[in-house]
Structures are given as C-alpha cells and as structure tokens.
Design a protein around this motif. Structure first.
Motif, PDB file in Angstrom:
ATOM      1  N   PRO A 159      27.437  54.485  20.287  1.00 39.93           N
ATOM      2  CA  PRO A 159      26.792  53.785  19.167  1.00 39.93           C
ATOM      3  C   PRO A 159      25.769  52.778  19.658  1.00 39.93           C
ATOM      4  CG  PRO A 159      29.035  52.977  19.502  1.00 39.93           C
ATOM      5  CD  PRO A 159      28.879  54.175  20.383  1.00 39.93           C
ATOM      6  N   GLY A 160      24.703  52.610  18.892  1.00 40.20           N
ATOM      7  CA  GLY A 160      23.645  51.687  19.271  1.00 40.20           C
ATOM      8  C   GLY A 160      23.833  50.317  18.641  1.00 40.20           C
ATOM      9  N   VAL A 161      23.043  49.357  19.101  1.00 43.31           N
ATOM     10  CA  VAL A 161      23.150  47.989  18.604  1.00 43.31           C
ATOM     11  C   VAL A 161      22.332  47.767  17.341  1.00 43.31           C
ATOM     12  CG1 VAL A 161      23.610  47.070  20.890  1.00 43.31           C
ATOM     13  CG2 VAL A 161      21.259  47.159  20.056  1.00 43.31           C
ATOM     14  N   LEU A 162      21.426  48.690  17.030  1.00 43.45           N
ATOM     15  CA  LEU A 162      20.609  48.584  15.829  1.00 43.45           C
ATOM     16  C   LEU A 162      21.275  49.295  14.663  1.00 43.45           C
ATOM     17  CD1 LEU A 162      17.086  49.163  17.426  1.00 43.45           C
ATOM     18  CD2 LEU A 162      18.056  47.002  16.633  1.00 43.45           C
ATOM     19  N   PRO A 163      20.990  48.871  13.416  1.00 39.83           N
ATOM     20  CA  PRO A 163      20.012  47.860  13.032  1.00 39.83           C
ATOM     21  C   PRO A 163      20.464  46.432  13.350  1.00 39.83           C
ATOM     22  CG  PRO A 163      21.213  48.602  11.100  1.00 39.83           C
ATOM     23  CD  PRO A 163      21.650  49.476  12.236  1.00 39.83           C
ATOM     24  N   LEU A 164      19.441  45.586  13.504  1.00 43.44           N
ATOM     25  CA  LEU A 164      19.630  44.149  13.668  1.00 43.44           C
ATOM     26  C   LEU A 164      19.182  43.479  12.373  1.00 43.44           C
ATOM     27  CD1 LEU A 164      19.828  41.403  15.167  1.00 43.44           C
ATOM     28  CD2 LEU A 164      17.559  41.882  16.110  1.00 43.44           C
ATOM     29  N   ARG A 165      20.037  42.600  11.838  1.00 45.22           N
ATOM     30  CA  ARG A 165      19.726  41.960  10.562  1.00 45.22           C
ATOM     31  C   ARG A 165      19.731  40.440  10.701  1.00 45.22           C
ATOM     32  NH1 ARG A 165      22.954  46.381   8.942  1.00 45.22           N
ATOM     33  NH2 ARG A 165      21.872  47.782   7.492  1.00 45.22           N
ATOM     34  N   ALA A 166      18.685  39.833  10.170  1.00 43.28           N
ATOM     35  CA  ALA A 166      18.677  38.388   9.960  1.00 43.28           C
ATOM     36  C   ALA A 166      19.025  38.163   8.498  1.00 43.28           C
ATOM     37  CB  ALA A 166      17.299  37.821  10.275  1.00 43.28           C
ATOM     38  N   GLU A 167      20.055  37.371   8.256  1.00 39.21           N
ATOM     39  CA  GLU A 167      20.559  37.168   6.901  1.00 39.21           C
ATOM     40  C   GLU A 167      20.530  35.678   6.568  1.00 39.21           C
ATOM     41  OE1 GLU A 167      24.428  38.906   7.147  1.00 39.21           O
ATOM     42  OE2 GLU A 167      23.659  40.962   7.205  1.00 39.21           O
ATOM     43  N   GLY A 168      19.587  35.296   5.710  1.00 36.35           N
ATOM     44  CA  GLY A 168      19.445  33.878   5.353  1.00 36.35           C
ATOM     45  C   GLY A 168      19.189  32.992   6.543  1.00 36.35           C
ATOM     46  N   LEU A 169      18.473  33.507   7.531  1.00 32.04           N
ATOM     47  CA  LEU A 169      18.334  32.839   8.820  1.00 32.04           C
ATOM     48  C   LEU A 169      17.496  31.570   8.701  1.00 32.04           C
ATOM     49  CD1 LEU A 169      19.147  33.304  11.791  1.00 32.04           C
ATOM     50  CD2 LEU A 169      16.919  34.399  12.120  1.00 32.04           C
ATOM     51  N   GLY A 170      18.012  30.481   9.248  1.00 32.58           N
ATOM     52  CA  GLY A 170      17.284  29.222   9.253  1.00 32.58           C
ATOM     53  C   GLY A 170      17.504  28.480  10.545  1.00 32.58           C
ATOM     54  N   PHE A 171      16.513  27.650  10.890  1.00 33.59           N
ATOM     55  CA  PHE A 171      16.642  26.833  12.098  1.00 33.59           C
ATOM     56  C   PHE A 171      15.877  25.541  11.908  1.00 33.59           C
ATOM     57  CE2 PHE A 171      15.341  25.345  16.314  1.00 33.59           C
ATOM     58  CZ  PHE A 171      16.580  25.298  16.941  1.00 33.59           C
ATOM     59  N   SER A 172      16.560  24.433  12.159  1.00 34.59           N
ATOM     60  CA  SER A 172      15.945  23.099  12.079  1.00 34.59           C
ATOM     61  C   SER A 172      16.176  22.374  13.396  1.00 34.59           C
ATOM     62  CB  SER A 172      16.564  22.279  10.940  1.00 34.59           C
ATOM     63  OG  SER A 172      16.349  22.903   9.682  1.00 34.59           O
ATOM     64  N   ALA A 173      15.205  21.535  13.749  1.00 39.62           N
ATOM     65  CA  ALA A 173      15.324  20.723  14.956  1.00 39.62           C
ATOM     66  C   ALA A 173      14.610  19.401  14.715  1.00 39.62           C
ATOM     67  CB  ALA A 173      14.711  21.440  16.160  1.00 39.62           C
ATOM     68  N   GLY A 174      15.266  18.307  15.064  1.00 36.59           N
ATOM     69  CA  GLY A 174      14.667  16.998  14.879  1.00 36.59           C
ATOM     70  C   GLY A 174      14.332  16.693  13.431  1.00 36.59           C
ATOM     71  N   GLY A 175      15.129  17.228  12.517  1.00 40.05           N
ATOM     72  CA  GLY A 175      14.896  16.998  11.103  1.00 40.05           C
ATOM     73  C   GLY A 175      13.787  17.840  10.505  1.00 40.05           C
ATOM     74  N   VAL A 176      13.225  18.768  11.303  1.00 37.82           N
ATOM     75  CA  VAL A 176      12.140  19.637  10.833  1.00 37.82           C
ATOM     76  C   VAL A 176      12.672  21.055  10.659  1.00 37.82           C
ATOM     77  CG1 VAL A 176       9.872  20.606  11.341  1.00 37.82           C
ATOM     78  CG2 VAL A 176      10.406  18.243  11.992  1.00 37.82           C
ATOM     79  N   GLU A 177      12.433  21.617   9.481  1.00 35.86           N
ATOM     80  CA  GLU A 177      12.855  22.994   9.207  1.00 35.86           C
ATOM     81  C   GLU A 177      11.777  23.935   9.725  1.00 35.86           C
ATOM     82  OE1 GLU A 177      14.984  25.305   5.497  1.00 35.86           O
ATOM     83  OE2 GLU A 177      13.244  24.031   5.070  1.00 35.86           O
ATOM     84  N   ILE A 178      12.121  24.720  10.737  1.00 37.37           N
ATOM     85  CA  ILE A 178      11.144  25.591  11.398  1.00 37.37           C
ATOM     86  C   ILE A 178      11.221  27.016  10.858  1.00 37.37           C
ATOM     87  CG2 ILE A 178      10.390  26.521  13.622  1.00 37.37           C
ATOM     88  CD1 ILE A 178      11.661  24.004  14.905  1.00 37.37           C
ATOM     89  N   ILE A 179      12.443  27.508  10.675  1.00 39.56           N
ATOM     90  CA  ILE A 179      12.671  28.845  10.103  1.00 39.56           C
ATOM     91  C   ILE A 179      13.466  28.665   8.827  1.00 39.56           C
ATOM     92  CG2 ILE A 179      13.839  31.063  10.439  1.00 39.56           C
ATOM     93  CD1 ILE A 179      11.345  30.791  12.114  1.00 39.56           C
ATOM     94  N   ARG A 180      13.033  29.360   7.745  1.00 39.68           N
ATOM     95  CA  ARG A 180      13.610  29.101   6.434  1.00 39.68           C
ATOM     96  C   ARG A 180      14.049  30.393   5.744  1.00 39.68           C
ATOM     97  NH1 ARG A 180       9.104  24.880   4.149  1.00 39.68           N
ATOM     98  NH2 ARG A 180       8.405  24.133   6.166  1.00 39.68           N
TER      99      ARG A 180
END
Length: 235
Positions: free
Chosen positions: A4-25
């Motif tokens: 079996p393969g590792v795909l599909p790869l899913r981003a689900e509601g993915l977010g990333f913040s650093a230093g109080g700044v939202e970079i990925i929403r």
C-alpha cells in the motif's frame, strides 16, 4: 502482494501560527499520486510553511495532515529538498551515502543516484566545494536514492542560473517519471507551466484554487488566479 502507498495525503483544516501571526489558515487539500503538483503564490503567501507542514517538519497549530498509512510509516517514504540544502563536510559520495546508512539501506544506491544526476565524476570532491547548481543536484540525488514515494521541493531553482535550472528541472521530471509524487513550490510561472500536472495557488495563507495545470493557465478559475497570472500584486 501489492504494497500500500502513502497517498492520498490530506490537509484537513490545516493551520499554523507563530509569534501571534496566522500564517496558514484552514487549508483543506488532497494530494494524490500522479504528475508534479506545483504550489505557487505571492511572496509571503505561506507556500514554504505549507510544504513544511505537509512534510512534518512543522507541527500544525490547527487541523491535521493525514496520510493513507500511519504517520510513522509515511515519514519513512517521503523526503524534502530545500532551496539551500545543507552539505555535510564530506565528499559528494559520502553525502549521498549518509542518509542511506541512517535508514539501513544499501549505500551502493548512492553511486547510481549520482550517475543519474550527472555527478559521478565529482564523487570524491568535497560537497561544499560544488557550485550552487551542483549542490542542488546532489541534494536531489541524496533524496532520490532513498526511493521516496513523495518528494517535497521548496523552490529548488530559486538561486540558480538558467542552465543549472534546466538541469534541475530535468532531474525533477526524471524523478516524477519513475513514479515519485513531486510537490514543489516555485515563484517561476514559466517553470510551473513546464512541470506541473496540477497547480495549487496559495494566497494569504489559504488555498485559493487547486486543479489541473492546463485549466489553471488557460482558464484561470478565480479572479485572484487571473490577477496573479497578469502579475498584479495580491495581498
């Protein structure tokens, strides 16, 4: 028996913040097997951060990244090459062998990988003495030798001249032709046209559009996509 393969790869509601700044929403994105996916967008849109989240180098502060197989398995079947790859204080060949030894793989695979990227004649040279283009080809060989199912590339030609860029693009195409899923960020629309089967446009930390490259370039699916292709400034 089919592995079996590792795909599909899913981003689900993915977010990333650093230093109080939202970079990925709140990114929802599915990457499937097939030709290269090119991630494009304005400077500061979050393209590189998105790649690092998908690769697992950064941990999301919201949502999750889900592989078809458990994360610990998927992690061993993917690789990433950066715009400025780190070269060990060793020979070209030793640089290519090092990750193979760590993974318990046959170091002899490094010899074949160097041949595929045109660096066999430089195998004994100190890696840090290579030109920028040669170092990038070595980084690709180092990753390719591992046999990844998914290869993340973060603007691998951003600082290269046209000749070195063409060499790197040829290697990327060869890797993809052998069945590795390539996910690559670029600021070069010409490069995206040449390499992409799929395009993901990131604007202000969100996926604006994602779909087939011919459709994106011939019939921009959003106002932001059309503006980006015209060279207009997007915020």
């Amino acid at each position: 028996m089919m592995v079996p393969g590792v795909l599909p790869l899913r981003a689900e509601g993915l977010g990333f913040s650093a230093g109080g700044v939202e970079i990925i929403r709140g990114i929802d994105l599915t990457l499937r097997a097939g030709g290269p996916t090119m991630v494009i967008g304005p400077n500061g849109a979050g393209k590189s951060v998105l790649l690092r989240l998908l690769h697992g180098l950064l941990r999301p502060t919201a949502g999750r990244v889900a592989w078809a197989l458990p994360e610990e398995v998927a992690r061993k079947r993917q690789a990433m090459v950066f715009q400025r790859p780190v070269m060990l204080r060793r020979s070209v060949l030793a640089n290519a062998e090092y990750p193979l030894k760590l993974a318990g793989l046959d170091p002899a695979r490094a010899v074949a990988a160097l041949e595929r990227v045109g660096l066999s004649a430089l195998a004994g040279r100190p890696a840090r003495k290579l030109s920028g283009g040669e170092q990038q080809r070595l980084a690709l060989a180092r990753a390719w030798a591992m046999g990844p199912e998914v290869l993340f590339l973060d603007e691998p030609t951003a600082s290269l001249d046209p000749a070195a860029t063409r060499q790197v693009e040829a290697i990327v195409c060869a890797i993809a032709a052998q069945g590795t899923k390539v996910v690559m960020t670029t600021h070069d629309l010409g490069q995206a046209r040449r390499l992409a089967e799929e395009v993901v446009l990131v604007v202000a930390g969100r996926v604006n559009t994602a779909g087939r490259a011919p459709d994106f370039f011939e019939r921009p699916p959003s106002g932001e996509a059309a503006a980006f292709l015209r060279g207009d400034l997007l915020w």
